[in-house]
Design an enzyme around this catalytic site. Structure first.
Site, PDB file in Angstrom:
ATOM      1  N   HIS A   1       0.847  -1.193   0.000  1.00 27.93           N
ATOM      2  CA  HIS A   1       0.000   0.000   0.000  1.00 27.93           C
ATOM      3  C   HIS A   1       0.882   1.243   0.000  1.00 27.93           C
ATOM      4  O   HIS A   1       1.857   1.314   0.750  1.00 27.93           O
ATOM      5  CB  HIS A   1      -0.898  -0.025   1.236  1.00 27.93           C
ATOM      6  CG  HIS A   1      -1.672   1.231   1.453  1.00 27.93           C
ATOM      7  ND1 HIS A   1      -1.531   2.004   2.589  1.00 27.93           N
ATOM      8  CD2 HIS A   1      -2.598   1.848   0.683  1.00 27.93           C
ATOM      9  CE1 HIS A   1      -2.355   3.044   2.512  1.00 27.93           C
ATOM     10  NE2 HIS A   1      -2.999   2.972   1.370  1.00 27.93           N
TER      11      HIS A   1
ATOM     12  N   HIS B   1       3.271  11.190  -0.277  1.00 31.04           N
ATOM     13  CA  HIS B   1       2.229  10.845   0.684  1.00 31.04           C
ATOM     14  C   HIS B   1       2.472  11.704   1.919  1.00 31.04           C
ATOM     15  O   HIS B   1       3.204  11.313   2.825  1.00 31.04           O
ATOM     16  CB  HIS B   1       2.256   9.358   1.048  1.00 31.04           C
ATOM     17  CG  HIS B   1       1.088   8.932   1.885  1.00 31.04           C
ATOM     18  ND1 HIS B   1       1.213   8.131   3.003  1.00 31.04           N
ATOM     19  CD2 HIS B   1      -0.235   9.206   1.773  1.00 31.04           C
ATOM     20  CE1 HIS B   1       0.011   7.930   3.534  1.00 31.04           C
ATOM     21  NE2 HIS B   1      -0.882   8.573   2.812  1.00 31.04           N
TER      22      HIS B   1
END
Length: 314
Positions: free
Chosen positions: A30, A105
């Protein structure tokens, strides 16, 4: 790092190499590019203004907090592949005031093409492995930026790419059939700029239902509904099972000295792997399994062990 599974596809027994890739249990990571994030470059463009303000506070303490809750993997793309991962979940932006595509991110990560060169090197050294690259979030990218990235991807991988119009049905996309060709990379690209390019697969070809919860019980209820309710189409296509928890503001505020790695990922992996243990790969069963910090918690071996439950399908 455990590299026993560096060549797990090539090491599969012949019956399993004749099963569609969509019917194998495949480890995936992920937010695969959210490793080694750079605090010195500031908060990335995927975050709202409130997070940018947080990043400017307390002589770097805000950036440290953001980093602890943004990092989802401890190892590079190459190391993930060497550990057994075969699906990479990629979030990309063009870094402001540059022309370079980076992973991101919360903070900025590695340059995309630099990291992907390592993916190609891995495939050159391990010619029976097949990798799925899923570009599914884009930030600060216009049509020109997409064109450049798509051109770079085609130039890098060339004949390794499995085109959308490949002369194989989903049920024929087996390792045995792929090994008869030079193809080793399937790229999914969730932007309309790739719509007329046969080298890239659309995002709808790889459904990835998001549990969107910080509660392990809700995560398992979500997965159980999808599994027992046959929510996955029986069409030979790929499907992602997300074994991740998404921390909300409350979770982060109650663990200010914690991190995703220490406060959330272990609970997610433990719950997911316990749920996964009695499941089976197949056309409407388990396929790609997604997790954070996949080199920990016995994640990769647990996913791969599911393939022992398979028998040859004609």
């Amino acid at each position: 790092m455990d590299t026993r599974y560096r060549c797990w596809m090539g090491d599969l027994p012949p019956p399993l190499t004749q099963i569609p890739l969509s019917c194998l249990a495949i480890p995936g990571s992920h937010d695969s590019g959210a490793y080694g994030l750079d605090k010195s470059a500031g908060v990335s463009v995927d975050e709202p203004k409130s997070i940018s303000v947080l990043g400017s506070l307390c002589c770097g303490a805000g950036l440290s907090l953001i980093s602890r809750w943004s990092v989802t993997q401890d190892i590079s793309l190459l190391q993930q592949l060497e550990a057994g991962v075969r699906y990479l979940d990629l979030r990309v932006c063009v870094k402001p005031e540059t022309a370079d595509a980076h992973f991101l991110h919360g903070l900025y990560g590695s340059k995309v093409m630099t990291a992907l060169k390592e993916v190609k090197e891995f495939l050159n050294k391990n010619p029976k492995e097949v990798v799925l690259l899923d570009f599914n979030h884009f930030h600060n990218m216009d049509a020109i930026c997409h064109k450049q990235l798509l051109t770079d991807l085609k130039r890098l991988f060339g004949t390794l790419l499995v085109p959308v119009n490949v002369n194989l049905s989903p049920w024929q996309m087996t390792l045995e059939n792929i090994w008869k060709t030079p193809m080793r990379v399937i790229i999914f690209y969730s932007d309309k700029s790739s719509a007329n390019m046969n080298e890239f697969w659309p995002s709808f070809a790889i459904p990835s239902p998001w549990p969107n919860t910080s509660d392990p019980r809700v995560l398992i209820e979500f997965l159980e509904r999808n599994y027992n309710g046959n929510h996955r189409d029986n069409n030979g296509g790929f499907y992602i099972w997300q074994g991740v928890l998404t921390p909300g503001t409350g979770t982060i505020l109650s663990h200010l000295c914690g991190s995703l790695k220490d406060s959330v990922a272990p609970r997610a992996s433990r719950a997911f792997l316990e749920w996964l243990a009695n499941k089976k790969p197949g056309p409407q069963g388990i396929n790609i399994c997604l997790g954070d910090f996949v080199h920990l918690h016995d994640f990769i071996p647990s996913v791969l062990r599911l393939n022992n439950k398979l028998s040859h399908r004609k």
